[in-house]
Every structure is written in C-alpha cells, then in structure tokens.
Design a protein around this motif. Structure first.
Motif, PDB file in Angstrom:
ATOM      1  N   ALA A   1       3.087  12.039   4.043  1.00 56.96           N
ATOM      2  CA  ALA A   1       1.943  11.921   4.941  1.00 56.96           C
ATOM      3  C   ALA A   1       2.253  12.405   6.347  1.00 56.96           C
TER       4      ALA A   1
ATOM      5  N   ASP B   1       1.624   6.648  -6.842  1.00 64.66           N
ATOM      6  CA  ASP B   1       0.492   7.501  -7.244  1.00 64.66           C
ATOM      7  C   ASP B   1       0.830   8.971  -7.028  1.00 64.66           C
ATOM      8  N   ALA B   2       1.525   9.264  -5.919  1.00 68.91           N
ATOM      9  CA  ALA B   2       1.904  10.651  -5.644  1.00 68.91           C
ATOM     10  C   ALA B   2       2.876  11.172  -6.685  1.00 68.91           C
TER      11      ALA B   2
ATOM     12  N   TRP C   1       8.808   4.020   0.268  1.00 68.53           N
ATOM     13  CA  TRP C   1       8.272   4.047   1.632  1.00 68.53           C
ATOM     14  C   TRP C   1       8.650   5.353   2.327  1.00 68.53           C
TER      15      TRP C   1
ATOM     16  N   LYS D   1       2.374   1.734  -3.434  1.00 68.22           N
ATOM     17  CA  LYS D   1       1.354   2.195  -4.378  1.00 68.22           C
ATOM     18  C   LYS D   1       1.060   3.676  -4.197  1.00 68.22           C
ATOM     19  N   LYS D   2       0.882   4.100  -2.946  1.00 67.77           N
ATOM     20  CA  LYS D   2       0.565   5.511  -2.691  1.00 67.77           C
ATOM     21  C   LYS D   2       1.711   6.427  -3.105  1.00 67.77           C
ATOM     22  N   ALA D   3       2.938   5.991  -2.880  1.00 71.11           N
ATOM     23  CA  ALA D   3       4.088   6.807  -3.277  1.00 71.11           C
ATOM     24  C   ALA D   3       4.168   6.919  -4.794  1.00 71.11           C
TER      25      ALA D   3
ATOM     26  N   LEU E   1       0.821  -1.214   0.000  1.00 68.59           N
ATOM     27  CA  LEU E   1       0.000   0.000   0.000  1.00 68.59           C
ATOM     28  C   LEU E   1       0.853   1.261   0.000  1.00 68.59           C
ATOM     29  N   GLY E   2       1.898   1.277   0.830  1.00 65.89           N
ATOM     30  CA  GLY E   2       2.765   2.450   0.874  1.00 65.89           C
ATOM     31  C   GLY E   2       3.470   2.693  -0.441  1.00 65.89           C
TER      32      GLY E   2
ATOM     33  N   ASP F   1       0.779  11.992  -9.676  1.00 69.37           N
ATOM     34  CA  ASP F   1       0.001  13.217  -9.452  1.00 69.37           C
ATOM     35  C   ASP F   1       0.859  14.464  -9.565  1.00 69.37           C
TER      36      ASP F   1
ATOM     37  N   HIS G   1       6.554   8.217   0.913  1.00 68.30           N
ATOM     38  CA  HIS G   1       5.169   8.161   1.411  1.00 68.30           C
ATOM     39  C   HIS G   1       5.097   8.621   2.866  1.00 68.30           C
TER      40      HIS G   1
END
Length: 487
Positions: free
Chosen positions: A480, A444-445, A473, A440-442, A437-438, A448, A476
């Motif tokens: 956050a 995605d960021a 990691w 993926k979010k990184a 998840l971490g 973006d 992210h």
C-alpha cells in the motif's frame, strides 16, 4: 530438544545458529564452549552437552576464554515453551531470585522450593540458585569490563550476598579472579554502562526501529538516528536504555541506572524489546515450509518485538482499541504528561524524561482526565485495578493461557487486544492476529496473486505465527506504500 549427535554435528560445523541453545563441555580440558568455538573440534568421546551454562559450571567446567560462552544469545526455548522451567528462566533473568530468593521464585510459580529444584535439575541440569548465580556472574563480568566500579560494588550490584561468594563463583566460571579481567578502558568513570547484546543473524534492525518509531510515545520513548531510547521502571529505581546497531552480530545497549543492582533486569528487558533471543533459521524454515517463503524473503531478519513493561503495553493496547495509532499516541502522550513520573535530571535527555504511570495511578485517574468514551474509561480502570492488585499477572513468569483468560473476562477487552498483549507483552511467538485488518488484507493480496492460503498452512506456521503476523503487516504496508500498519 536436540540429540547428542545433532549437537556434535553443530559443533563440528562451528554453527553459530546454535550458540546459546546448548553448551559443549570437553572432559580433557574441563572447559565449556559455545558450539561455534574456533578452537580445534574435540573428539566425540571427550564431549558432553549441557542445556545451560549453569549446568556446565555445576559439573565442574569453566568458561572458554576464547569463545566467551557467557555472551551467547539466549535460548529461544524460554519463549516457545510455556512450562514451569521456561517460566522460571524468564523470572530468573528478570532478577526475581536476587530480589526474593528461591522461595520467592517458587511461590511465584506455585511450587514448593523442593519441587521446583527437582523440575529444574531434571530439565536444565541445575537448580534455581545455580541458574541465578550464572546470571549474576555474567552481569558481574560486564561490570568488571565496562565500568570503574570497585569489586565490592560489583559484587553486590550483581546480586551476590558476599564478596567471598562473588570471588568463588567468578573463579569457578572463568578460572581467574575478577580483577584479572579488568581492562584499561574500564578505568574511565562514566555514568553509562555499555553492554553488547548478541543475536542470531539475520536481523533487520532498521525494520525494527521503524516499527517502534511509529508507536513511540513522547516522554518515555525516542527513536532517531539509528537509536531506540526509552525509560524503564525497575525494582530499585528508574533507568534509561539506548539501543543501537553494533559491530558484527551485536546490538549496543547503553544503560543509565539509578541502582546498578537492576542491570540484569534492564538487559533482559532490552533483549525482549528487540526479540534478540529469536532463532531466525527455525522461523524461516518453518514459515517457508508452510508456503510463506515469499513473505520471509521480504524481511529476512524480521523479529517479533516485545516490550519492557507488560503493564504499560496492556494499557496502551486497550486504550488504542478501534482508533488509529496516531490518535492513540495523542491520548498516551496526554496520559504520560499528566500522570507520568519525572526522571531524575541526571537521567533525562534525548526526548526521554518520564516514566509511564503505574497501574495504581491510572486506576485513580478521574473520568474528566480522559478524552475517551465512558466505556473505554471503565475498561481501562478495570484493567488497571486488576493489574495493580495482581488479579491479573502479566509478569515474565505468568501462565500465558491463564492471564489471557482473565483479560478476556474484563468487559471491553476483546480477542485482538488479548492476542496483541500475548505477542508483545508476554513474548508469545505463536500469535496469529487473524482478525486484524492489515493481516486480512495481506492474506487477501496473497490469494489475489494466485497463492491459496489454507487453514492447514496457517497451522503449519506454528510455533512462529507471531513472526508471520509481522511479515503480513510488512507486506501490507509495502503493497500500500504506507507507513507501518495501524495494528
């Protein structure tokens, strides 16, 4: 592999990045050095290059007293490569030849002794016994310089079969008798052994400590005041290591061992924990070339931390599947309190007083001792049984692909867990935990922010995708404003 011209260019520039990757032997002086040796650069016609210190000694050279090639960082090749030579080197550094001989090493790799000797001579310029002897004499020098042990005690603690062999190897390697290297500081008796562990800069030690702190299990690990301390289960008894930042490009490692014969294995495991044999220049260049330069700049000295005990790491990983790190730590603390073995009183202290339970002890633990879902208990027990019976090998000489395939065959063990075990327990530098998840979010960021991350970029990050995972990691976590990610 570097060419001779590239090696000489590194020697001419006294490039510290190549220390430990090869050794320079000067025919006119019969001395071998690290590439960054400050002595006058020898003529190109007078030098040869060897992949290991053992190969240089076998060819009749002795170690330079000025640049100390024996304290160079290890070669990152042994983690990048998965062939038999790399697996053999990892086993030799973990002390297998000292414990089981060359026959034991060959058996562990599935080779005959003669076959293994041919392979290692062709690849590394020396056979398994010479490579093991090189590790022994390096350990011996550490004990000569940092302890008040007698020379006979040092000889056997280092793995030598006789004092004569110890003296001859010492003279062949360093050109002097062992006693001539004893300093005044070694005259003071101490229960601890202090060792300096070299690394290639940059190295963000604080980031590494934060990563370990967030995952530390009370009783077996403690992180605080710039120090990482943990217990070790070693071949001849327990041990405790404590790692702090040292002066220059060194980490200070203090060891307290039940048996000094384990010093070589303990040092090798300390280096694995902090990934001290990494080549940050190669990592940075590859990841920057793949389009991840901004991530590299975020933590320039990032490492991919390993672990001292693959069995422990695999149990911790599977237990922590689909729950937070905090919850996993609670379960692990209970496990250590219930089934961990107490350290001897003279070894315990500083928040570390136990050894992590063995695979056998975990396999025998009753269901009622676990506050976990039944399926998770069954998975943990199946994993523990497989590790206890050696059905699954996670040791330093294992075949990573084969071990990963066997792990995946266990019900309840998924690709993320196998990838994490490969990365931390087996030291694989090329693991991208794409499903995390971490991560993926990184990613995605990054998208973006205007960066289009393609599969081609991720492929171009090979063979250093474990470092990319850690950078993602870190990105992210910072974006956050959180603690290190729950991965």
């Amino acid at each position: 592999m570097l060419t001779s011209d590239q090696c000489y260019q590194a020697v001419t520039g006294r490039d510290t990045r190549f220390d430990g990757m090869f050794f320079t032997a000067v025919s006119t002086t019969r001395i071998f050095c690290r590439p960054s040796c400050p002595a006058r650069t020898p003529k190109r016609t007078n030098v040869d290059f060897y992949p290991t210190a053992a190969a240089a000694v076998e060819a009749g050279y002795r170690a330079c007293k000025r640049c100390r090639p024996d304290v160079s960082p290890g070669s990152p090749d042994w983690d990048v490569r998965a062939d038999v030579s790399a697996r053999a080197m990892r086993l030799i550094r973990d002390g297998l030849v000292d414990r089981s001989g060359v026959d034991g090493l060959a058996a562990a790799l599935g080779y005959s002794t003669r076959q293994l000797g041919r392979v290692l001579h062709a690849e590394l310029g020396a056979g398994p016994l010479a490579l093991a002897r090189s590790e022994r004499v390096r350990t011996a020098r550490t004990l000569v310089e940092s302890t008040a042990m007698t020379m006979s005690e040092i000889a056997f603690a280092s793995g030598f079969a006789s004092i004569r062999q110890f003296n001859e190897t010492f003279k062949d390697t360093y050109g002097v008798a062992p006693g001539q290297l004893r300093t005044g500081s070694a005259s003071v008796q101490s229960e601890d052994i202090a060792v300096r562990l070299a690394f290639r800069p940059p190295f963000d030690f604080d980031h590494q400590l934060n990563y370990l702190r967030y995952r530390a299990v009370p009783g077996i690990e403690d992180v605080g005041d710039g120090r990482y301390t943990r217990s070790l289960r070693l071949a001849h008894g327990p041990g405790v290591i404590s790692l702090t930042a040292g002066r220059g490009n060194f980490v200070t490692c203090r060891l307290r061992l039940a048996d000094t014969r384990d010093i070589g294995a303990a040092v090798a495991r300390a280096r694995r924990i902090l990934d001290l044999d990494a080549d940050p220049t190669a990592v940075h260049a590859t990841l920057t070339g793949a389009g991840f330069g901004d991530l590299v700049a975020l933590v320039p000295g990032i490492r991919s931390p390993g672990h001292s005990d693959p069995v422990e790491l695999s149990i911790r990983t599977v237990l922590g599947q689909q729950i937070s790190i905090g919850a996993a730590r609670t379960h692990l603390t209970r496990l250590v309190d219930d089934a961990g073995e107490p350290l001897p009183e003279d070894m315990a202290g500083g928040g570390v007083d136990r050894l992590f339970p063995t695979a056998e002890a975990i396999a025998e633990r009753p269901d009622g001792s676990w506050a976990l879902p039944r399926r998770r208990i069954e998975t943990l027990r199946a994993l523990a049984v497989a590790l206890a019976t050696s059905e699954i090998d996670l040791g330093p000489g294992c075949d990573r692909d084969e071990s990963a395939a066997r792990l995946l065959e266990l019900p309840g063990v998924g690709p993320w867990s196998v990838g994490y075990i490969r990365m931390r327990a087996l030291g694989d530098p090329d693991v991208l935990l794409a499903s995390d998840l971490g991560v993926k979010k990184a990613l995605d960021a990054l998208t973006d922010s205007g960066s289009t991350i393609t599969n081609a970029q991720l492929e171009a990050a090979r063979p250093w995708r474990s470092y990319l995972t850690h950078l993602l990691w870190a990105a992210h976590a910072r974006a956050a404003h959180l603690n290190p990610p729950q991965s």
